[in-house]
Motif scaffolding. Sequence first.
Motif, short mmCIF file in Angstrom:
data_model
loop_
_atom_site.label_atom_id
_atom_site.label_comp_id
_atom_site.label_asym_id
_atom_site.label_seq_id
_atom_site.Cartn_x
_atom_site.Cartn_y
_atom_site.Cartn_z
N ASN A 1 -13.27 2.37 11.73
CA ASN A 1 -12.27 1.32 11.91
C ASN A 1 -12.78 0.18 12.77
OD1 ASN A 1 -9.90 2.62 10.60
ND2 ASN A 1 -10.14 4.11 12.24
N HIS B 1 0.86 1.09 5.39
CA HIS B 1 0.07 -0.13 5.43
C HIS B 1 0.20 -0.94 4.14
CE1 HIS B 1 -2.24 2.63 8.15
NE2 HIS B 1 -2.34 1.54 8.89
N ASP B 2 -0.01 -2.25 4.28
CA ASP B 2 -0.39 -3.10 3.16
C ASP B 2 -1.90 -3.31 3.26
OD1 ASP B 2 2.23 -3.25 2.36
OD2 ASP B 2 2.61 -5.18 3.34
N PHE B 3 -2.54 -3.75 2.17
CA PHE B 3 -3.99 -3.84 2.20
C PHE B 3 -4.51 -4.91 1.25
CE2 PHE B 3 -3.25 -1.38 -1.56
CZ PHE B 3 -4.34 -1.62 -2.38
N LYS C 1 -6.43 -3.52 6.32
CA LYS C 1 -5.15 -2.81 6.37
C LYS C 1 -4.25 -3.46 7.42
CE LYS C 1 -5.60 1.73 6.35
NZ LYS C 1 -6.09 3.08 6.73
N SER D 1 -9.82 -2.95 9.63
CA SER D 1 -10.57 -2.83 8.39
C SER D 1 -11.42 -1.57 8.41
CB SER D 1 -11.44 -4.06 8.14
OG SER D 1 -12.54 -4.11 9.03
N GLY E 1 0.82 -1.20 0.00
CA GLY E 1 0.00 0.00 0.00
C GLY E 1 0.85 1.24 0.00
N ASP F 1 -7.40 8.17 6.72
CA ASP F 1 -6.03 7.78 7.10
C ASP F 1 -5.26 8.95 7.70
OD1 ASP F 1 -4.19 5.76 7.43
OD2 ASP F 1 -3.25 6.06 5.49
#
Length: 261
Positions: free
Chosen positions: A148, A85-87, A96, A165, A81, A224
């Motif tokens: 969230n 984060h990665d997602f 996330k 998430s 991401g 974010d």
Amino acid sequence: MSADVPDHCHPAASDTTAHPRADGEDLILAALNHLRGIRPADGSFSGPPSLTCQKESLCEWAERLGLLLDADFVLPRFQRGGQEHDFYRDGDRIFKMTRDGIFGLALGIDLALVSSDMDARRFHLWEATPMEYLVRLLLQNELVPGLNRLEGIINQGDDMAIVSSQPRFELEQVSQTEIDEWFAAMDFEKITRCGYYRVADNLGVFDAHTKNLVRFEGTLIPFDVIPCRPGGGFLQFIADTLAAGHHVREVRTVSSSPQGA
């Protein structure tokens, strides 16, 4: 990383695992309260637990609640991401995961060695601890209720990641001018290029640029951003900045914050 609570930190006696798994929003507060209850084994109150202690204790807490996720199953689903984060997308939600043992950014001030005619205070974005990251998720939910949910923890042996998430929005980009106007309409004052502060409830919102807010069904969603409730020297720094009519510039700091050392 061991799933056992390390010798140098222990949960407070009031800690409980009786939290409903179905409500991931409540789990954010439950996880945060667990970390807040950790105290050194000698019973001293010397500030927040260490970064290592937070990671190990959060894994132990997640294991008790059945919140440890299967890394072999979950990790291949994530893609790279942004900076934090990665997602991956699944149905109507976006998942996330914190990356590389880093839990986003936290906020504060630091002292720099500069000449006497310059202000030595600098506004920094530090690498956050798990506690600071959970506070961030919680305050984002104050800005956008239900934004969230905490989904679980990944124990990667020598490190850990937090998985949360958010709803999957059909997104529409907005301009920084629109963001400024949106915060102003909610009684925030602008103190940095992408940072705002509201005196009424001592709420600061930073990193609020065009990549971190979008329009959805006629309203802006700060999905974010970095919110905080400043205190101590940081709060005084903000008050002095507003009183002087100044804007300040964020400085990204690679090392962890003093609170998480």
